[in-house]
Design a protein around this motif. Sequence first.
Motif, mmCIF file in Angstrom:
data_model
loop_
_atom_site.group_PDB
_atom_site.id
_atom_site.type_symbol
_atom_site.label_atom_id
_atom_site.label_comp_id
_atom_site.label_asym_id
_atom_site.label_seq_id
_atom_site.Cartn_x
_atom_site.Cartn_y
_atom_site.Cartn_z
ATOM 1 N N GLU A 265 3.992 6.613 -1.200
ATOM 2 C CA GLU A 265 2.588 6.265 -0.967
ATOM 3 C C GLU A 265 1.675 7.207 -1.732
ATOM 4 O OE1 GLU A 265 1.813 6.664 3.183
ATOM 5 O OE2 GLU A 265 2.873 8.569 3.362
ATOM 6 N N ASP A 378 -8.055 1.227 -9.966
ATOM 7 C CA ASP A 378 -6.877 0.655 -10.633
ATOM 8 C C ASP A 378 -5.778 1.691 -10.787
ATOM 9 O OD1 ASP A 378 -7.566 -2.230 -11.941
ATOM 10 O OD2 ASP A 378 -9.361 -1.003 -11.809
ATOM 11 N N GLN A 381 -4.138 2.226 -7.378
ATOM 12 C CA GLN A 381 -3.333 1.064 -6.969
ATOM 13 C C GLN A 381 -2.233 0.721 -7.962
ATOM 14 O OE1 GLN A 381 -6.210 -2.075 -6.392
ATOM 15 N NE2 GLN A 381 -7.456 -0.810 -5.003
ATOM 16 N N THR A 383 -2.361 -0.630 -10.912
ATOM 17 C CA THR A 383 -2.490 -1.936 -11.563
ATOM 18 C C THR A 383 -2.109 -1.804 -13.036
ATOM 19 O OG1 THR A 383 -4.784 -1.627 -12.245
ATOM 20 C CG2 THR A 383 -4.408 -2.455 -10.002
#
Length: 435
Positions: A265, A378, A381, A383
Amino acid sequence: MARSQQGATSCSPQRGTRTGRDHVKTTGGTWRSLVWLPATWAATRLSLLLFVFKVYVFPGPDVTSDVSVIYQGWYDVLRTGTFPLDDVTWQYPPAAALPVLSPGLLPFLEYAQAFFVLAFVADLAALSLLLYAGRRPGRTLRGAWVWVAGVPLLGPTVYARYDVMVTAVAVAALLAAGRHPRTAGALAGFGAMLKVWPVLLLVAARRRGPWVAAGATAVAVAALFAIAMPGAFAFLTFQRDRGTEVESLGSLVFHVARHHGWDGEVLLNYGSVEFLGPYVNVVSAGALCLTGVAFGWLLLWRLTATRFRAHTAADAAFVAVLMFTTTSRVISPQYLVWLVGLAAVCLCFRGSRMGLPAALVLLACFVTVLEFPIWFADVVQSTPRGIALLFVRNGLLVLASVLGARALWRSTVPEPEPAPFPAQAARADETPVSS
């Protein structure tokens, strides 16, 4: 003979005229730079002030919260005569208390406003030093242009961290290295007590004077804070326990792994957004090993380098800080202001070989402001856009490190003489026989 003398006489004025024109052209170019440099600096810095004062809103998360929340919280604790012993986000050497406390010099402003103004002043001080250095014989104003262009590429983050103040001290130290080595050492020692990395400015020092001055200054500052304020060295434990920050070179492993089942995480940890979970400690250890390799290369370079010129101290410092920044477990956006400052000092010297690495650092600054703060969501996360930005930015830093190290080695380490062929060696060993 007369015709020859006449030809020589007729050529002389032409050569003199060309030289005169070149001189006028050079002088005119210098004066144009002296006009455009401050004007460009003023325009770009005004835009940074408008963003940090929130007259205009910069895209992405609010970068000024570190000052208004974290720094101001430290300020309230430091004013009581102790360091923030219970705050794991305090990860700085003891003299870092000085920039955090400095807004007290402007009591007529709110804390955050005063801090932004002082960051602006530090920026101006660095520019003034580079302008002064760039006008000396054998120097150039390219370094000042690097500073003028590079700082705004990082966006308002530059004025919302105290790194620009440390960088101004580092710029002063490197520019003093040639004529005032002990002063340079003292400034480097003081800078190390602000944020550790300026100790690398002395990597090319050939005499003991700068090292003695740096050590004496650092010891004196550390002792003063240790006596006056409890907890001066608590930062050592907090730094040791840090993980892999999401913008670092090693973080790319986990950004990609998240798309292939990695179950870790991303959390705010020790003051930065870090990866937590399986194998994070392995990647962090790998980053430390890379830093060790960088240190080993610098040591090898220092033992083998023999050609030291006026720009060598700046080139070596730039390469050293570049390598340690690139291999670090944490590459915060403000770290790049260090590199901009050192690259600017390098390019003050006409003979510096760091032109291409400096250009790569400027490109990395532009990509950095895209990944933080504009598209930081981004990055967090993982991305495709966030991963691509980190690959490009970190790739530019790796390439700059390799090219900078290569240029430094070639300009300072003599090439070994090629071994003679066996036949040539045999002929050289033959002793002529007299008849």
